[in-house]
Design a protein around this motif. Structure first.
Motif, PDB file in Angstrom:
ATOM      1  N   HIS A   8       1.103  -1.310   0.163  1.00 45.16           N
ATOM      2  CA  HIS A   8       0.036   0.085   0.169  1.00 45.16           C
ATOM      3  C   HIS A   8       0.808   1.261  -0.143  1.00 45.16           C
ATOM      4  N   SER A   9       0.482   2.109  -0.793  1.00 52.90           N
ATOM      5  CA  SER A   9       1.324   3.486  -0.822  1.00 52.90           C
ATOM      6  C   SER A   9       1.709   4.090   0.611  1.00 52.90           C
ATOM      7  N   PHE A  10       0.738   3.954   1.558  1.00 57.12           N
ATOM      8  CA  PHE A  10       1.048   4.435   2.909  1.00 57.12           C
ATOM      9  C   PHE A  10       2.103   3.942   3.555  1.00 57.12           C
ATOM     10  N   LEU A  11       2.279   2.696   3.161  1.00 59.55           N
ATOM     11  CA  LEU A  11       3.586   1.869   3.947  1.00 59.55           C
ATOM     12  C   LEU A  11       4.748   1.782   2.978  1.00 59.55           C
ATOM     13  N   ASP A  12       4.869   2.567   2.091  1.00 56.15           N
ATOM     14  CA  ASP A  12       6.064   2.750   1.148  1.00 56.15           C
ATOM     15  C   ASP A  12       7.357   3.205   2.055  1.00 56.15           C
ATOM     16  N   PRO A  13       7.202   4.310   2.631  1.00 52.22           N
ATOM     17  CA  PRO A  13       8.288   4.959   3.689  1.00 52.22           C
ATOM     18  C   PRO A  13       8.749   3.729   4.725  1.00 52.22           C
ATOM     19  N   LEU A  14      10.117   3.436   4.652  1.00 50.71           N
ATOM     20  CA  LEU A  14      10.325   2.354   5.758  1.00 50.71           C
ATOM     21  C   LEU A  14      10.018   2.644   6.882  1.00 50.71           C
ATOM     22  N   TRP A  15      10.123   3.972   7.444  1.00 46.81           N
ATOM     23  CA  TRP A  15      10.061   4.281   8.884  1.00 46.81           C
ATOM     24  C   TRP A  15       8.629   3.946   9.277  1.00 46.81           C
ATOM     25  N   ARG A  16       7.566   4.019   8.348  1.00 47.77           N
ATOM     26  CA  ARG A  16       6.376   3.579   8.784  1.00 47.77           C
ATOM     27  C   ARG A  16       6.100   2.100   8.935  1.00 47.77           C
ATOM     28  N   ARG A  17       6.840   1.423   8.198  1.00 41.43           N
ATOM     29  CA  ARG A  17       6.896  -0.108   8.225  1.00 41.43           C
ATOM     30  C   ARG A  17       7.536  -0.546   9.597  1.00 41.43           C
ATOM     31  N   ILE A  18       8.530   0.237   9.820  1.00 45.60           N
ATOM     32  CA  ILE A  18       9.349  -0.028  11.081  1.00 45.60           C
ATOM     33  C   ILE A  18       8.727   0.105  12.352  1.00 45.60           C
ATOM     34  N   ALA A  19       7.934   1.290  12.400  1.00 42.18           N
ATOM     35  CA  ALA A  19       7.121   1.909  13.371  1.00 42.18           C
ATOM     36  C   ALA A  19       5.886   0.713  13.601  1.00 42.18           C
ATOM     37  N   LEU A  20       5.335   0.417  12.786  1.00 40.21           N
ATOM     38  CA  LEU A  20       4.120  -0.835  12.859  1.00 40.21           C
ATOM     39  C   LEU A  20       4.864  -1.985  13.335  1.00 40.21           C
ATOM     40  N   VAL A  21       5.859  -2.355  12.974  1.00 44.17           N
ATOM     41  CA  VAL A  21       6.652  -3.669  13.527  1.00 44.17           C
ATOM     42  C   VAL A  21       6.944  -3.401  14.981  1.00 44.17           C
ATOM     43  N   GLY A  22       7.411  -2.332  15.133  1.00 45.96           N
ATOM     44  CA  GLY A  22       8.080  -2.031  16.498  1.00 45.96           C
ATOM     45  C   GLY A  22       6.907  -1.946  17.514  1.00 45.96           C
ATOM     46  N   PHE A  23       5.590  -1.428  17.102  1.00 46.40           N
ATOM     47  CA  PHE A  23       4.366  -1.383  17.695  1.00 46.40           C
ATOM     48  C   PHE A  23       3.940  -2.538  18.476  1.00 46.40           C
ATOM     49  N   CYS A  24       4.026  -3.490  17.341  1.00 41.95           N
ATOM     50  CA  CYS A  24       3.420  -4.876  17.611  1.00 41.95           C
ATOM     51  C   CYS A  24       4.277  -5.715  18.734  1.00 41.95           C
ATOM     52  N   ALA A  25       5.653  -5.526  18.360  1.00 42.29           N
ATOM     53  CA  ALA A  25       6.727  -5.943  19.398  1.00 42.29           C
ATOM     54  C   ALA A  25       6.626  -5.318  20.784  1.00 42.29           C
ATOM     55  N   ALA A  26       6.322  -4.241  20.941  1.00 42.60           N
ATOM     56  CA  ALA A  26       6.112  -3.488  21.938  1.00 42.60           C
ATOM     57  C   ALA A  26       5.022  -3.956  22.847  1.00 42.60           C
ATOM     58  N   TRP A  27       3.813  -4.178  22.039  1.00 41.15           N
ATOM     59  CA  TRP A  27       2.486  -4.682  22.660  1.00 41.15           C
ATOM     60  C   TRP A  27       2.971  -6.132  23.056  1.00 41.15           C
ATOM     61  N   SER A  28       3.319  -6.839  22.301  1.00 39.85           N
ATOM     62  CA  SER A  28       3.536  -8.080  22.558  1.00 39.85           C
ATOM     63  C   SER A  28       4.607  -8.341  23.933  1.00 39.85           C
TER      64      SER A  28
END
Length: 65
Positions: A8-28
């Motif tokens: 998805h074009s929203f996820l094209d910037p690397l920082w957004r994808r890192i933030a998404l995965v980092g959020f899930c890791a922190a939640w876990s």
């Protein structure tokens, strides 16, 4: 034409994808430290899927002109 569901074009910037995965890791981590093994496992799975889909196997979206 079918498009990759993780692309998805929203996820094209690397920082957004890192933030998404980092959020899930922190939640876990939060769930595991709170003693919630079920939710910790569920969110760890979300983290693993996100890391695979958004960091290792991501293909940028193809913007239609």
């Amino acid at each position: 034409m079918s498009q990759n569901t993780t692309s998805h074009s929203f996820l094209d910037p690397l920082w957004r994808r890192i933030a998404l995965v980092g959020f899930c890791a922190a939640w876990s981590l939060y769930e595991w430290t709170s003693g919630e093994a079920f939710w910790g496992t569920l969110t760890a799975g979300m983290t693993a899927y996100g890391a695979w889909s958004y960091l290792m196997n991501y293909e940028p979206s193809k913007k239609e002109e």
